[in-house]
Motif scaffolding. Structure first.
Motif, PDB file in Angstrom:
ATOM      1  N   PHE A   8       4.205  12.853  13.697  1.00 33.57           N
ATOM      2  CA  PHE A   8       5.162  11.762  13.481  1.00 33.57           C
ATOM      3  C   PHE A   8       4.618  10.853  12.382  1.00 33.57           C
ATOM      4  O   PHE A   8       3.528  10.294  12.512  1.00 33.57           O
ATOM      5  N   ALA A  12       4.961   7.474  10.411  1.00 27.30           N
ATOM      6  CA  ALA A  12       5.660   6.218  10.719  1.00 27.30           C
ATOM      7  C   ALA A  12       5.454   5.091   9.721  1.00 27.30           C
ATOM      8  O   ALA A  12       6.399   4.397   9.369  1.00 27.30           O
ATOM      9  N   ASN A  13       4.236   4.884   9.257  1.00 29.56           N
ATOM     10  CA  ASN A  13       3.933   3.625   8.579  1.00 29.56           C
ATOM     11  C   ASN A  13       4.104   3.738   7.063  1.00 29.56           C
ATOM     12  O   ASN A  13       3.419   4.516   6.398  1.00 29.56           O
ATOM     13  N   GLY A  14       5.022   2.949   6.516  1.00 30.98           N
ATOM     14  CA  GLY A  14       5.297   2.972   5.079  1.00 30.98           C
ATOM     15  C   GLY A  14       4.093   2.590   4.238  1.00 30.98           C
ATOM     16  O   GLY A  14       3.917   3.107   3.130  1.00 30.98           O
ATOM     17  N   ASP A  15       3.251   1.711   4.736  1.00 27.20           N
ATOM     18  CA  ASP A  15       2.051   1.330   3.980  1.00 27.20           C
ATOM     19  C   ASP A  15       1.107   2.522   3.837  1.00 27.20           C
ATOM     20  O   ASP A  15       0.473   2.713   2.789  1.00 27.20           O
ATOM     21  N   VAL A  16       1.015   3.313   4.897  1.00 26.97           N
ATOM     22  CA  VAL A  16       0.174   4.521   4.858  1.00 26.97           C
ATOM     23  C   VAL A  16       0.742   5.508   3.840  1.00 26.97           C
ATOM     24  O   VAL A  16      -0.004   6.103   3.045  1.00 26.97           O
ATOM     25  N   ASN A  31       2.577   4.808   1.265  1.00 25.73           N
ATOM     26  CA  ASN A  31       2.397   4.242  -0.071  1.00 25.73           C
ATOM     27  C   ASN A  31       0.974   4.496  -0.586  1.00 25.73           C
ATOM     28  O   ASN A  31       0.762   4.868  -1.745  1.00 25.73           O
ATOM     29  N   SER A  77      11.020   4.377   6.662  1.00 26.84           N
ATOM     30  CA  SER A  77      10.031   3.598   5.912  1.00 26.84           C
ATOM     31  C   SER A  77       8.991   4.509   5.275  1.00 26.84           C
ATOM     32  O   SER A  77       8.643   4.361   4.101  1.00 26.84           O
ATOM     33  N   ALA A  94       8.936   5.267   1.233  1.00 30.46           N
ATOM     34  CA  ALA A  94       7.740   4.821   0.504  1.00 30.46           C
ATOM     35  C   ALA A  94       7.095   5.991  -0.234  1.00 30.46           C
ATOM     36  O   ALA A  94       6.527   5.819  -1.319  1.00 30.46           O
ATOM     37  N   GLY A 120      -1.936  -5.079  10.206  1.00 31.86           N
ATOM     38  CA  GLY A 120      -2.710  -4.361   9.188  1.00 31.86           C
ATOM     39  C   GLY A 120      -2.198  -2.963   8.973  1.00 31.86           C
ATOM     40  O   GLY A 120      -1.242  -2.522   9.612  1.00 31.86           O
ATOM     41  N   PRO A 121      -2.848  -2.240   8.055  1.00 31.56           N
ATOM     42  CA  PRO A 121      -2.328  -0.930   7.672  1.00 31.56           C
ATOM     43  C   PRO A 121      -2.813   0.228   8.535  1.00 31.56           C
ATOM     44  O   PRO A 121      -2.519   1.383   8.223  1.00 31.56           O
ATOM     45  N   ALA A 122      -3.554  -0.043   9.613  1.00 34.14           N
ATOM     46  CA  ALA A 122      -4.099   1.058  10.416  1.00 34.14           C
ATOM     47  C   ALA A 122      -2.973   1.939  10.945  1.00 34.14           C
ATOM     48  O   ALA A 122      -1.855   1.471  11.163  1.00 34.14           O
ATOM     49  N   ARG A 123      -3.288   3.232  11.148  1.00 30.29           N
ATOM     50  CA  ARG A 123      -2.276   4.154  11.677  1.00 30.29           C
ATOM     51  C   ARG A 123      -2.129   3.924  13.171  1.00 30.29           C
ATOM     52  O   ARG A 123      -2.715   4.597  13.987  1.00 30.29           O
ATOM     53  N   ALA A 160       1.241   2.653  14.470  1.00 24.46           N
ATOM     54  CA  ALA A 160       2.640   2.808  14.861  1.00 24.46           C
ATOM     55  C   ALA A 160       2.921   4.229  15.338  1.00 24.46           C
ATOM     56  O   ALA A 160       3.669   4.434  16.301  1.00 24.46           O
ATOM     57  N   ALA A 168       5.793  -0.801  13.223  1.00 21.69           N
ATOM     58  CA  ALA A 168       5.293  -0.901  11.851  1.00 21.69           C
ATOM     59  C   ALA A 168       5.710  -2.232  11.223  1.00 21.69           C
ATOM     60  O   ALA A 168       4.922  -2.867  10.503  1.00 21.69           O
ATOM     61  N   GLN A 207       3.362  -4.792  12.522  1.00 18.09           N
ATOM     62  CA  GLN A 207       2.056  -4.656  11.868  1.00 18.09           C
ATOM     63  C   GLN A 207       2.059  -5.238  10.458  1.00 18.09           C
ATOM     64  O   GLN A 207       1.092  -5.844  10.019  1.00 18.09           O
ATOM     65  N   GLN A 208       3.170  -4.998   9.738  1.00 21.06           N
ATOM     66  CA  GLN A 208       3.212  -5.349   8.322  1.00 21.06           C
ATOM     67  C   GLN A 208       3.542  -6.817   8.074  1.00 21.06           C
ATOM     68  O   GLN A 208       3.140  -7.374   7.060  1.00 21.06           O
ATOM     69  N   PRO A 215      -0.390  -3.396  -3.339  1.00 16.21           N
ATOM     70  CA  PRO A 215      -1.727  -2.848  -3.573  1.00 16.21           C
ATOM     71  C   PRO A 215      -1.697  -1.422  -4.121  1.00 16.21           C
ATOM     72  O   PRO A 215      -2.632  -0.990  -4.767  1.00 16.21           O
ATOM     73  N   ALA A 271       6.021  -1.026  -0.177  1.00 19.71           N
ATOM     74  CA  ALA A 271       6.397   0.087   0.699  1.00 19.71           C
ATOM     75  C   ALA A 271       7.742  -0.170   1.370  1.00 19.71           C
ATOM     76  O   ALA A 271       8.313   0.716   1.982  1.00 19.71           O
TER      77      ALA A 271
END
Lengths: 101, 319
Positions: free
Chosen positions: A14, A16-20, A22, A52, A56, B113-116, B118, B152, B155-156, B226, B231
């Motif tokens: 899965f 999920a995180n758009g920052d990841v 990116n 997301s 991204a 924070g950006p940790a995985r 979610a 997420a 978190q963001q 960054p 994102a």
């Protein structure tokens, strides 16, 4: 030359995180494209993804490589859901490329 | 000392009243007593919101006490869901813990924070609600998607910890997920990033309405994050809203003094009765399992709703 990124091995089933997404795009996929490689994003084992994450990664790649993304970026082993997500992100990337132009 | 007499039942439609009671207390410096004497049933969003508030007050050095716990008819449930432990109070348990099956998920903390985070958190909550580990199960995938997006977001954007919990009612086949944080809230998130969407003089209700429009996010305008791009596109929560509305579920969101409740036949909205703002954001999602079919089709409809087409022959699928 081909760079293959196995998404399930890197991020699990899965995404999920758009920052990841990116960070992955910026630090791994873009450098491979910059080296002239074609890129395969292999979704084998991936069963779900958020918009997301997909936007991204995919929409930004399409927007940055609007001229040749179809030749240089492939999406492998996508089930119906992942395929639908990617199609939406591609249309978004195309729209963003027009806006940037 | 301010005493908050906690309500007997809390659902989405009377959640603003509970938020308001806590918001008024949040604006003061006094010690707070939470009176559990009448509590019988709360949805997860109410529970994690209270958990967030207690943690915030404790961080501020305020004294928080829990009164009439032994009279609380939901004591066992609040213990099993780890409310008191998360709120910093250990009480002896007069029962043996057992596997809750798919009836509820204990409160989980969300670190900013950006940790995985979610992904695994959403997966574990969704597996519990769906009572399935079948990765292609539509209910599991819908729940995973919705929880993943909301966690997420927390978190963001929150910049402070949040909490998530989930609950399933086998009788009605209805599941609920709650996520709440005591972070900066939606207005402040837009303000801090200098978003052009935020105009001077906007009320919290206007800010919330704006934040729920497709393509609006506090970060969409940022040209260089960054990793070269923001994102965020501002579509995730709006797609959840569309899917929830079309599956007879509900999406509740509150931030500042404003709240909105989206249902199949339209949105209710309002401001908190006391006029004081809550810190952070509260989200509740409810859905009926029987209404969740063909998740890829639901995604396609939600994409179309926010203006994403899927007709593109140039995409290359396959190795």
């Amino acid at each position: 030359m081909k760079a293959i990124f196995r998404m399930e091995e890197r991020f699990g089933s899965f995404l999920a995180n758009g920052d990841v997404a990116n960070a992955f795009r910026f630090t791994e996929v873009e450098p491979a494209l910059a080296e002239g490689k074609s890129v395969v994003l292999d979704f084998d084992g991936v069963t779900n993804m958020t918009s997301s994450f997909c936007n991204a990664l995919v929409a930004t790649l399409v927007a940055h490589h609007i001229e040749d993304f179809a030749e240089r970026i492939r999406f492998a082993n996508c089930d119906a859901l992942i395929r639908q997500m990617i199609l939406g992100a591609v249309s978004l990337g195309r729209r963003e490329a027009k806006e940037f132009a | 000392m301010r005493t908050i007499r906690l309500p007997r039942m809390t659902f989405e439609n009377n959640l603003p009243r509970l938020l308001s009671e806590f918001a008024v207390a949040d604006g003061e410096d006094d010690a707070v007593a939470l009176d559990f004497g009448h509590v019988e049933y709360w949805i997860p969003a109410a529970i994690v919101f209270a958990c967030s508030a207690v943690n915030r007050w404790r961080e501020q050095g305020r004294e928080v006490t829990f009164e009439n716990i032994q009279r609380c008819r939901a004591l066992g449930y609040f213990q099993r869901i780890d409310f008191f432990e998360r709120a910093g109070l250990r009480i002896p348990e007069n029962f043996s813990r057992h596997d809750p099956g798919n009836s509820f998920v204990e409160i989980r903390q969300i670190q900013p924070g950006p940790a995985r985070l979610a992904d695994p958190l959403a997966t574990s909550l969704a597996e519990c609600l769906a009572s399935s580990k079948d990765r292609m199960n539509d209910v599991l995938r819908f729940a995973e998607y919705a929880i993943g997006e909301v966690v997420a977001n927390c978190q963001q954007h929150a910049l402070k910890p949040g909490f998530a919990a989930a609950q399933h009612s086998p009788k009605s086949e209805c599941s609920r997920v709650g996520v709440a944080d005591y972070g900066i809230g939606i207005r402040e998130s837009f303000r801090r990033t200098g978003s052009p969407h935020l105009e001077g003089g906007m009320t919290d209700a206007e800010v919330l309405e704006m934040a729920m429009r497709p393509w609006v996010s506090s970060k969409t305008h940022l040209p260089k994050g960054p990793y070269g791009e923001s994102a965020n596109r501002g579509v995730g929560l709006k797609m959840i809203r569309h899917m929830v509305e079309n599956s007879l579920g509900e999406l509740f969101i509150a931030s500042g003094t404003a709240w909105r409740l989206y249902k199949v036949n339209g949105a209710n909205q309002g401001t908190l009765p006391g006029g004081s703002p809550i810190p952070g954001t509260v989200v509740s999602i409810s859905f009926h399992h029987a209404q969740i079919h063909d998740f890829p089709g639901m995604i396609a409809a939600a994409q179309a709703h926010v203006g994403l087409t899927s007709e593109d022959a140039n995409v290359i699928f396959g190795p």
